[in-house]
Design a protein around this motif. Structure first.
Motif, PDB file in Angstrom:
ATOM      1  N   VAL A 174      30.743 -13.836 -30.092  1.00 19.07           N
ATOM      2  CA  VAL A 174      29.894 -15.020 -30.099  1.00 19.07           C
ATOM      3  C   VAL A 174      28.742 -14.793 -29.124  1.00 19.07           C
ATOM      4  N   GLY A 175      27.581 -15.351 -29.432  1.00 18.78           N
ATOM      5  CA  GLY A 175      26.426 -15.188 -28.550  1.00 18.78           C
ATOM      6  C   GLY A 175      25.407 -16.283 -28.790  1.00 18.78           C
ATOM      7  N   VAL A 176      24.420 -16.351 -27.903  1.00 18.90           N
ATOM      8  CA  VAL A 176      23.319 -17.309 -28.042  1.00 18.90           C
ATOM      9  C   VAL A 176      22.056 -16.517 -28.336  1.00 18.90           C
ATOM     10  N   ARG A 177      21.494 -16.705 -29.506  1.00 15.86           N
ATOM     11  CA  ARG A 177      20.300 -15.951 -29.884  1.00 15.86           C
ATOM     12  C   ARG A 177      19.057 -16.817 -29.737  1.00 15.86           C
ATOM     13  N   ILE A 178      17.932 -16.147 -29.516  1.00 18.01           N
ATOM     14  CA  ILE A 178      16.657 -16.856 -29.397  1.00 18.01           C
ATOM     15  C   ILE A 178      16.234 -17.346 -30.777  1.00 18.01           C
ATOM     16  N   THR A 179      15.578 -18.490 -30.816  1.00 16.57           N
ATOM     17  CA  THR A 179      15.134 -19.058 -32.088  1.00 16.57           C
ATOM     18  C   THR A 179      13.616 -18.973 -32.198  1.00 16.57           C
ATOM     19  N   ARG A 180      13.122 -19.232 -33.377  1.00 17.85           N
ATOM     20  CA  ARG A 180      11.681 -19.152 -33.624  1.00 17.85           C
ATOM     21  C   ARG A 180      10.928 -20.187 -32.790  1.00 17.85           C
ATOM     22  N   ASN A 181      11.519 -21.354 -32.606  1.00 21.44           N
ATOM     23  CA  ASN A 181      10.857 -22.404 -31.827  1.00 21.44           C
ATOM     24  C   ASN A 181      10.612 -21.957 -30.394  1.00 21.44           C
ATOM     25  N   VAL A 182      11.623 -21.272 -29.804  1.00 17.84           N
ATOM     26  CA  VAL A 182      11.476 -20.803 -28.425  1.00 17.84           C
ATOM     27  C   VAL A 182      10.394 -19.751 -28.347  1.00 17.84           C
ATOM     28  N   VAL A 183      10.314 -18.861 -29.346  1.00 21.55           N
ATOM     29  CA  VAL A 183       9.306 -17.800 -29.362  1.00 21.55           C
ATOM     30  C   VAL A 183       7.911 -18.389 -29.453  1.00 21.55           C
ATOM     31  N   GLU A 184       7.743 -19.427 -30.278  1.00 24.28           N
ATOM     32  CA  GLU A 184       6.423 -20.017 -30.489  1.00 24.28           C
ATOM     33  C   GLU A 184       5.966 -20.837 -29.294  1.00 24.28           C
ATOM     34  N   GLU A 185       6.896 -21.463 -28.583  1.00 18.49           N
ATOM     35  CA  GLU A 185       6.522 -22.313 -27.453  1.00 18.49           C
ATOM     36  C   GLU A 185       5.989 -21.504 -26.286  1.00 18.49           C
ATOM     37  N   THR A 186       6.469 -20.288 -26.081  1.00 21.74           N
ATOM     38  CA  THR A 186       6.064 -19.485 -24.930  1.00 21.74           C
ATOM     39  C   THR A 186       4.591 -19.117 -24.968  1.00 21.74           C
ATOM     40  N   PRO A 187       4.048 -18.523 -26.058  1.00 19.04           N
ATOM     41  CA  PRO A 187       2.616 -18.234 -26.070  1.00 19.04           C
ATOM     42  C   PRO A 187       1.768 -19.484 -26.084  1.00 19.04           C
ATOM     43  N   ALA A 188       2.254 -20.579 -26.653  1.00 21.08           N
ATOM     44  CA  ALA A 188       1.483 -21.813 -26.686  1.00 21.08           C
ATOM     45  C   ALA A 188       1.217 -22.311 -25.281  1.00 21.08           C
ATOM     46  N   ALA A 189       2.206 -22.217 -24.397  1.00 26.35           N
ATOM     47  CA  ALA A 189       2.040 -22.661 -23.028  1.00 26.35           C
ATOM     48  C   ALA A 189       1.026 -21.780 -22.318  1.00 26.35           C
ATOM     49  N   GLY A 190       1.058 -20.471 -22.568  1.00 26.23           N
ATOM     50  CA  GLY A 190       0.115 -19.551 -21.950  1.00 26.23           C
ATOM     51  C   GLY A 190      -1.302 -19.814 -22.416  1.00 26.23           C
ATOM     52  N   ALA A 191      -1.407 -20.147 -23.709  1.00 26.64           N
ATOM     53  CA  ALA A 191      -2.735 -20.417 -24.246  1.00 26.64           C
ATOM     54  C   ALA A 191      -3.331 -21.650 -23.611  1.00 26.64           C
ATOM     55  N   THR A 192      -2.514 -22.674 -23.332  1.00 29.80           N
ATOM     56  CA  THR A 192      -2.997 -23.903 -22.704  1.00 29.80           C
ATOM     57  C   THR A 192      -3.482 -23.623 -21.296  1.00 29.80           C
ATOM     58  N   THR A 193      -2.734 -22.782 -20.571  1.00 32.91           N
ATOM     59  CA  THR A 193      -3.113 -22.448 -19.197  1.00 32.91           C
ATOM     60  C   THR A 193      -4.415 -21.684 -19.175  1.00 32.91           C
ATOM     61  N   ALA A 194      -4.584 -20.748 -20.111  1.00 28.84           N
ATOM     62  CA  ALA A 194      -5.791 -19.942 -20.157  1.00 28.84           C
ATOM     63  C   ALA A 194      -6.992 -20.761 -20.608  1.00 28.84           C
ATOM     64  N   ALA A 195      -6.748 -21.821 -21.373  1.00 30.93           N
ATOM     65  CA  ALA A 195      -7.840 -22.622 -21.914  1.00 30.93           C
ATOM     66  C   ALA A 195      -8.561 -23.398 -20.828  1.00 30.93           C
ATOM     67  N   ALA A 196      -7.859 -23.782 -19.750  1.00 32.41           N
ATOM     68  CA  ALA A 196      -8.465 -24.599 -18.705  1.00 32.41           C
ATOM     69  C   ALA A 196      -9.610 -23.889 -18.011  1.00 32.41           C
ATOM     70  N   PRO A 197      -9.441 -22.644 -17.464  1.00 35.81           N
ATOM     71  CA  PRO A 197     -10.581 -21.973 -16.850  1.00 35.81           C
ATOM     72  C   PRO A 197     -11.679 -21.651 -17.846  1.00 35.81           C
ATOM     73  N   ALA A 198     -11.291 -21.376 -19.109  1.00 34.89           N
ATOM     74  CA  ALA A 198     -12.311 -21.075 -20.110  1.00 34.89           C
ATOM     75  C   ALA A 198     -13.191 -22.289 -20.353  1.00 34.89           C
ATOM     76  N   ALA A 199     -12.557 -23.462 -20.419  1.00 33.57           N
ATOM     77  CA  ALA A 199     -13.316 -24.688 -20.637  1.00 33.57           C
ATOM     78  C   ALA A 199     -14.234 -24.961 -19.457  1.00 33.57           C
ATOM     79  N   GLY A 200     -13.756 -24.678 -18.229  1.00 31.26           N
ATOM     80  CA  GLY A 200     -14.580 -24.895 -17.035  1.00 31.26           C
ATOM     81  C   GLY A 200     -15.783 -23.989 -17.024  1.00 31.26           C
ATOM     82  N   ALA A 201     -15.554 -22.740 -17.442  1.00 34.08           N
ATOM     83  CA  ALA A 201     -16.670 -21.791 -17.479  1.00 34.08           C
ATOM     84  C   ALA A 201     -17.704 -22.217 -18.495  1.00 34.08           C
ATOM     85  N   ALA A 202     -17.226 -22.711 -19.645  1.00 29.82           N
ATOM     86  CA  ALA A 202     -18.164 -23.160 -20.680  1.00 29.82           C
ATOM     87  C   ALA A 202     -18.984 -24.339 -20.193  1.00 29.82           C
TER      88      ALA A 202
END
Length: 231
Positions: A174-202
């Motif tokens: 028995v084991g706990v495997r990663i799901t697609r939702n967890v995979v998709e949430e990780t880059p989404a959070a990074g993209a939000t963080t990166a968007a803030a300085p980009a918006a400030g620069a613009a």
């Protein structure tokens, strides 16, 4: 461990023709071995239902023409098309003698990896165990309360007194495997963080562009003339 009673009738004849005749009567040719002698007999097919079509394991109180044997179902064969039972092997239980059984797996507890978005996956529903019938567990209980995403319990992690697990030690039970939702949430959070300085620069760039025309206009404006001197 639960006990199921089966009634059998000794076979006076052997061979394929006799076996076919038994099956036509909705009975199953059987053999009992492991004791002092091998016994061939038949059992009504429908009587196998509580023994075969269940996730639980049982011992069998086998009554063959009035003589009683304690046994376990060791092997069973089915017809490839109809799935009817075509043959069954029973192993007589001898005190202190090891037997081999497929014991069902049962999980307990709540895995934190599931709360984090993972999925609990049971790879094996039964594990093959060898040991004395007196110590054979009804189920193999696995505590999953410490499993994070990516963690697992393998055959080699199973420890039961007097029991030997026959499958390869690296097989996951028995084991706990990663799901697609967890995979998709990780880059989404990074993209939000990166968007803030980009918006400030613009925004800073737009402000600089707005100031530039104003400065150019000031540079082109003619200088004010001094008042003419009185004569």
């Amino acid at each position: 461990m639960k006990v199921i009673e089966l009634n059998g009738v000794l076979r006076t004849k052997k061979g394929k023709k006799d076996a076919m005749h038994i099956r036509r009567e909705a009975k199953v040719p059987c053999i009992l071995y492991g004791g002092k002698e091998q016994i061939t007999f038949s059992v009504i097919e429908k009587d196998f239902k509580p023994l075969v079509y269940t996730p639980e394991i049982h011992t069998v109180k086998l009554n063959v023409d009035g003589k009683v044997y304690n046994a376990i179902l060791q092997d069973i064969q089915h017809h490839t098309i109809s799935d009817a039972i075509t043959h069954a092997d029973f192993l007589e239980i001898m005190p202190g003698k090891a037997v081999t059984m497929n014991v069902p797996v049962q999980t307990t507890g709540a895995a934190p990896g599931v709360k984090a978005g993972g999925k609990l996956q049971k790879k094996l529903r039964t594990v093959r165990v060898k040991g004395a019938i007196e110590k054979m567990p009804d189920v193999i209980k696995l505590d999953v309360s410490k499993l994070e995403i990516g963690d697992s319990i393998r055959v080699g992690d199973l420890k039961y007194d007097g029991m030997t697990f026959l499958q390869a030690s690296n097989i996951t039970v028995v084991g706990v495997r990663i799901t697609r939702n967890v995979v998709e949430e990780t880059p989404a959070a990074g993209a939000t963080t990166a968007a803030a300085p980009a918006a400030g620069a613009a925004a800073a760039g737009k402000a600089a562009d707005a100031k530039a025309p104003a400065a150019a206009a000031d540079a082109k404006a003619p200088a004010a003339k001094a008042p003419a001197a009185k004569k």
